[in-house]
Design a protein around this motif. Structure first.
Motif, short mmCIF file in Angstrom:
data_model
loop_
_atom_site.label_atom_id
_atom_site.label_comp_id
_atom_site.label_asym_id
_atom_site.label_seq_id
_atom_site.Cartn_x
_atom_site.Cartn_y
_atom_site.Cartn_z
N LEU A 451 57.45 -5.05 58.80
CA LEU A 451 57.63 -4.74 60.22
C LEU A 451 57.24 -5.98 61.02
N PHE A 452 58.23 -6.79 61.38
CA PHE A 452 57.98 -8.08 62.00
C PHE A 452 57.89 -7.98 63.52
N GLU A 453 57.25 -8.99 64.09
CA GLU A 453 57.02 -9.03 65.53
C GLU A 453 58.33 -8.98 66.31
N ALA A 454 59.37 -9.66 65.82
CA ALA A 454 60.65 -9.67 66.54
C ALA A 454 61.22 -8.26 66.67
N GLU A 455 61.07 -7.44 65.62
CA GLU A 455 61.56 -6.06 65.68
C GLU A 455 60.74 -5.24 66.67
N VAL A 456 59.43 -5.40 66.65
CA VAL A 456 58.57 -4.64 67.56
C VAL A 456 58.87 -5.02 69.00
N GLU A 457 59.05 -6.31 69.27
CA GLU A 457 59.37 -6.74 70.63
C GLU A 457 60.70 -6.15 71.10
N TYR A 458 61.67 -6.06 70.18
CA TYR A 458 62.94 -5.41 70.54
C TYR A 458 62.72 -3.94 70.88
N LEU A 459 61.88 -3.24 70.11
CA LEU A 459 61.64 -1.82 70.36
C LEU A 459 61.00 -1.61 71.72
N ILE A 460 60.18 -2.57 72.15
CA ILE A 460 59.55 -2.48 73.47
C ILE A 460 60.57 -2.74 74.57
N SER A 461 61.35 -3.80 74.41
CA SER A 461 62.26 -4.21 75.48
C SER A 461 63.55 -3.41 75.50
N GLY A 462 64.00 -2.92 74.35
CA GLY A 462 65.30 -2.28 74.26
C GLY A 462 65.31 -0.81 73.92
N GLU A 463 64.14 -0.23 73.55
CA GLU A 463 64.12 1.17 73.14
C GLU A 463 62.93 1.94 73.71
N TRP A 464 62.34 1.45 74.79
CA TRP A 464 61.30 2.18 75.52
C TRP A 464 60.03 2.45 74.72
N ALA A 465 59.79 1.75 73.63
CA ALA A 465 58.58 1.97 72.83
C ALA A 465 57.37 1.41 73.56
N ARG A 466 56.26 2.14 73.54
CA ARG A 466 55.04 1.69 74.18
C ARG A 466 53.81 1.86 73.28
N THR A 467 53.74 2.94 72.54
CA THR A 467 52.52 3.27 71.80
C THR A 467 52.75 3.12 70.30
N LEU A 468 51.64 3.24 69.58
CA LEU A 468 51.69 3.13 68.12
C LEU A 468 52.59 4.21 67.52
N ASP A 469 52.46 5.45 68.00
CA ASP A 469 53.30 6.53 67.47
C ASP A 469 54.78 6.29 67.78
N ASP A 470 55.06 5.73 68.96
CA ASP A 470 56.45 5.42 69.30
C ASP A 470 57.08 4.55 68.22
N VAL A 471 56.35 3.51 67.81
CA VAL A 471 56.87 2.54 66.86
C VAL A 471 56.83 3.06 65.43
N LEU A 472 55.69 3.64 65.04
CA LEU A 472 55.47 3.95 63.62
C LEU A 472 56.06 5.28 63.17
N TRP A 473 56.30 6.23 64.11
CA TRP A 473 56.79 7.54 63.69
C TRP A 473 58.13 7.92 64.29
N ARG A 474 58.50 7.32 65.42
CA ARG A 474 59.79 7.70 66.02
C ARG A 474 60.83 6.58 65.90
N ARG A 475 60.50 5.34 66.29
CA ARG A 475 61.50 4.27 66.15
C ARG A 475 61.66 3.86 64.70
N THR A 476 60.57 3.90 63.93
CA THR A 476 60.59 3.65 62.49
C THR A 476 59.76 4.74 61.83
N LYS A 477 59.62 4.66 60.51
CA LYS A 477 58.72 5.57 59.79
C LYS A 477 57.66 4.76 59.05
#
Length: 510
Positions: A451-477
């Protein structure tokens, strides 16, 4: 300190609820030329829509309750959705172990014949009876299985992709924004919204769509001069995840003596997903959690059917969702229909309210189309239904294998495990965070398990991700794979990044 913003936004449609029905309605309406805003008090898909069994299915068990119309519609939609989103959906073969003391073989054969016959199957093979394969993982007492086809879906990503599609059509998506109240002013609603910073603002809307899921009835208490129908019953369904129980790709549908069924589904390559339960639920849907009774129930049925035995200690993750189902007198939780109801109130001289009750993931697009069809009777300039053949964002590719080969050619330094995951989570949209990268170092830090920084930054800027659960359980698993210390590092990164990028959520880059 004054936290009130005086800005007023004017739209044709304000959708309350950022689950699969709300985002589906938003994209359908926006694509017909209506101005749309959607507000979700938490994260997109943060409640019921990310807590499903993750299946695109007709609902084989609904045939026992004679819900032929629902099953036929769901089976037809199964084919539509598999075409629309080949990155986050794919066919899945199911095995139903035969237990003659529970349901006789003739009953199962008739049910599967109906299941095969109720809708066209362009992509999926017919059902059949087989001997229990040696590699199935089932106990040796089971001699016969019935096989049939349905589909898998990444439910949380389905919601996010619909929100992205709605935004591309011009909709404003407000996440972490709660609708406090809605009042009638002439033939419009004045809705007061409050964001996560405590700032309030007003949206003037010709119509409000109440797609708040398990909060759909309680939301009506915030709407003035509206009767609350109390038309729903809340039913909790729980699942857990364990290390994979067998090595093949099939899912299982297990019969139990209480007439309920439980799915066991291959999950994220190394795990099995087990569920679901059906329990009447009272209380805040956001606080739903698996009970000890549900855990014991699911553990027992797994151990009845499979050679690999599990205990509660084997559970690596669990989740519970509250399904807002249509109320039926004297019906048990498992007997309640999974059908939906769409009710329109208002006319040319008064504000419009459209209530959405019930539904299931598989029929979300048809529900959305039905809802907007009702809505546009009062918007004569609106266009026609259009979503049936439109791919969801990232889904305009021929097949996964071809896209994987393309990424391997264009980014030869990218690990194959990442390529496979990017294709099934993002499809073509992964190129947004791969663009310009020429080495693995360009991807930034690895927070764990690729899970690289570039992907996480995309999830923040392009998919409304803000919290740990947003990234780890909904945008990814990746919540299944990161250690506690890795999660803490990522949480700190998200906190620092959200402070730097804090701004009103009128738009998110897509």
């Amino acid at each position: 300190m004054n936290n009130t913003m005086s800005t007023e936004n004017s739209v044709d449609v304000l959708v309350i609820g950022g689950g699969v029905n709300g985002t589906g309605i938003a994209v359908d309406a926006a694509g017909r030329g209506l101005s749309v805003a959607l507000c979700e008090k938490g994260d997109l898909g943060g409640a019921t829509s990310s807590s499903s069994s993750k299946l695109i299915h007709g609902g084989l068990r609904y045939l026992e309750h004679y819900e032929f119309r629902l099953v036929k519609e769901a089976l037809a939609e199964r084919e539509v959705l598999l075409q629309k989103a080949p990155h986050i959906m794919w066919p899945l073969r199911f095995r139903l172990p035969h237990q003659k003391h529970l349901r006789p073989a003739w009953m199962i054969r008739i049910g599967l014949f109906l299941y095969d016959s109720l809708a066209k199957r362009n992509m999926l093979p017919r059902s059949k009876r087989i001997k229990n394969p040696l590699d199935s993982g089932l106990v040796s007492d089971i001699k016969t299985c019935f096989e049939y086809s349905d589909g898998w879906v990444d439910d949380a990503r389905l919601v996010v992709l619909n929100a992205i599609a709605a935004q591309k059509q011009g909709a404003n998506i407000y996440t972490r924004t709660e609708c406090l109240r809605a009042e009638k002013h002439g033939n419009r609603w004045h809705a007061t919204l409050r964001d996560s910073d405590g700032k309030t603002f007003t949206v003037s809307a010709r119509s409000i769509v109440n797609a708040a899921g398990p909060w759909a009835v309680s939301f009506l208490d915030r709407v003035n001069d509206i009767d609350n129908p109390k038309a729903m019953r809340m039913v909790k369904g729980s699942h857990f995840v364990v290390p994979k129980l067998y090595d093949t790709d099939e899912a299982y549908i297990l019969q139990n003596a209480d007439s309920r069924i439980v799915f066991v589904i291959p999950y994220e390559d190394d795990f099995s997903l087990v569920g679901t339960t059906d329990e009447n639920y009272v209380g805040d849907p956001a606080k739903a959690a698996i009970s000890q009774e549900e855990t014991d129930y699911l553990v027992d049925i797994v151990n009845t059917y499979f050679k690999t035995k599990i205990t509660q200690k084997d559970i690596v993750h669990s989740y519970s969702g509250v399904r807002p189902l249509l109320e039926e007198a004297n019906a048990s939780a498992q007997e309640l229909t999974r059908d939906y109801k769409v009710e329109l109130e208002g006319d040319n001289a008064s504000p419009i309210l459209l209530n959405v009750f019930g539904g299931k993931i598989t029929t979300y697009r048809k529900l959305s189309e039905h809802a907007v069809d009702k809505l546009v009777t009062l918007f004569p300039k609106a266009g026609r239904a259009w979503t049936k053949t439109a791919p969801l964002p990232g889904g305009s590719f021929a097949d996964k294998e071809s896209l994987q080969s393309e990424l391997a050619r264009d980014f030869p330094w990218l690990p194959q495990t990442n390529i496979v995951r990017y294709v099934r989570q993002y499809g073509l949209r992964c190129k947004q965070f791969l663009a310009g990268k020429t080495s693995i170092e360009d991807m930034g830090r690895d927070f764990g398990a690729g899970l690289f920084e570039a992907e996480v930054e995309y999830l923040i800027s392009g998919e409304w991700a803000r919290t740990l659960d947003d990234v780890l359980w909904r945008r990814t698993k990746h919540g299944l794979r990161l250690t506690q210390s890795q999660k803490e590092v990522l949480a700190n990164f998200l906190s620092d990044t959200s402070i730097k990028t804090a701004e009103p959520q009128l738009k998110s880059s897509a």
